[in-house]
Design an enzyme around this catalytic site. Structure first.
Site, short mmCIF file in Angstrom:
data_model
loop_
_atom_site.label_atom_id
_atom_site.label_comp_id
_atom_site.label_asym_id
_atom_site.label_seq_id
_atom_site.Cartn_x
_atom_site.Cartn_y
_atom_site.Cartn_z
NE ARG A 230 8.57 -2.33 22.76
CZ ARG A 230 7.37 -2.87 22.90
NH1 ARG A 230 7.19 -3.89 23.71
NH2 ARG A 230 6.34 -2.37 22.24
CD GLU A 259 10.15 -9.82 20.95
OE1 GLU A 259 9.07 -9.71 20.32
OE2 GLU A 259 10.29 -9.44 22.11
CG HIS A 278 6.21 -9.65 22.60
ND1 HIS A 278 7.09 -8.78 22.02
CD2 HIS A 278 5.37 -8.87 23.33
CE1 HIS A 278 6.79 -7.53 22.36
NE2 HIS A 278 5.75 -7.57 23.16
#
Length: 315
Positions: A230, A259, A278
């Site tokens: 994370r 993000e 990601h």
């Protein structure tokens, strides 16, 4: 045809319909999907099961019927911390699905660095015959922060490369699988010998910015940082400053505090930083869909679900 047809709503910005179709093929007919807040607001009433990713949580106030929320990913920090998620709703997350792809992502970068692939490609373009001695992973030390299913797969890969393995975890349940185990109050000791620090930690109150300037400076200047857990675990501004100072060889970042990563972030243009969107452990309908369908069988049969979230720990 199933004996019971609970209302299932699938919410995903990109693949909601794919998941709906997969569930319907198994004989569940009371299934609906949405890809936007406006769409889900129209169908959320009377929902019993919610399969979701990046759900607009404020809309949960539109119904009090949800008994089970299945996240499409491993991360559930948004669900755990939201005041809109009823304490009566069971929360589950995806487990045992992302270890292989994330471990392959991580080790692809290790090999890229040690075999100096970028230098080889540059030499080829310039038609230069420039032999060198590649570095080996064998004998190097990897530190894995987070020893769940993903960390376990990382250990397996590291063993294949004859690496030394250090691990950090809260429970210590997997301590026997690493060469040295550390607890969360031993971060400085944990990082000081590492060639690679790999973060696969969840985001909780205890992990927020746990990797800060002090921890980064406790690492060897020749070490690499890899974050596939994370983004909030790393104090991003501290990382940028430390990298700019020349301390740390580089960083591989698949997750970020915010993000998508802002175009203004210095991380984009730093030569020793590798930014990916990601993608190291993408949820796919084939893998995640299978997990949900197995859990759905358990739910229908009133059996214990897989991936139950402990709200106190945050994962």
């Amino acid at each position: 045809m199933k004996t019971r047809q609970p209302k299932i709503v699938v919410y995903s910005p990109n693949q909601a319909k794919d998941y709906e179709n997969m569930i319907r093929k198994q004989g569940y007919t009371n299934v609906f999907s949405a890809s936007s807040p406006a769409e889900v607001k129209e169908i959320i009433a009377d929902t019993e099961i919610l399969l979701c990713w990046k759900f607009p949580l404020h809309l949960l106030s539109e119904t009090d019927s949800i008994k089970w929320i299945q996240s499409l990913g491993a991360g559930v920090d948004d669900l755990v911390s939201s005041p809109h998620v009823s304490k009566q709703s069971q929360l589950t997350r995806i487990v045992d699905q992302f270890g292989v792809p994330i471990a392959e992502y991580v080790f692809s970068y290790f090999l890229h660095f040690n075999q100096r692939i970028t230098a080889i490609q540059s030499a080829q373009k310039e038609k230069k015959w420039a032999p060198f001695e590649p570095e080996l992973l064998s004998g190097k030390t990897i530190g894995i922060a987070g020893l769940g299913s993903i960390g376990g797969e990382m250990i397996r890969k590291a063993r294949a490369f004859d690496m030394k393995i250090h691990g950090l975890s809260v429970s210590g349940k997997q301590a026997q699988f690493v060469d040295k185990h550390f607890h969360p109050d031993e971060w400085r000791e944990f990082v000081k010998e590492l060639d690679y620090l790999v973060l696969v930690l969840p985001f909780t109150e205890n992990t927020y910015h746990v990797v800060n300037r002090d921890i980064l400076l406790a690492m060897k200047p020749s070490a690499y940082l890899v974050n596939v857990g994370r983004g909030q675990v790393v104090a991003e501004d501290d990382l940028i400053d430390v990298l700019k100072s020349g301390h740390l060889r580089g960083a591989v970042l698949d997750v970020f505090e915010h993000e998508p990563l802002s175009e203004e972030s210095p991380l984009w243009e730093m030569p020793n930083v590798y930014v990916t969107p990601h993608l190291s452990g993408i949820s796919t309908p084939s893998r995640v869909g299978h997990f949900f369908l197995e859990n759905l069988k358990r739910y229908i049969n009133e059996e214990e679900l897989a991936g139950i979230v402990d709200r106190n720990s945050g994962y």
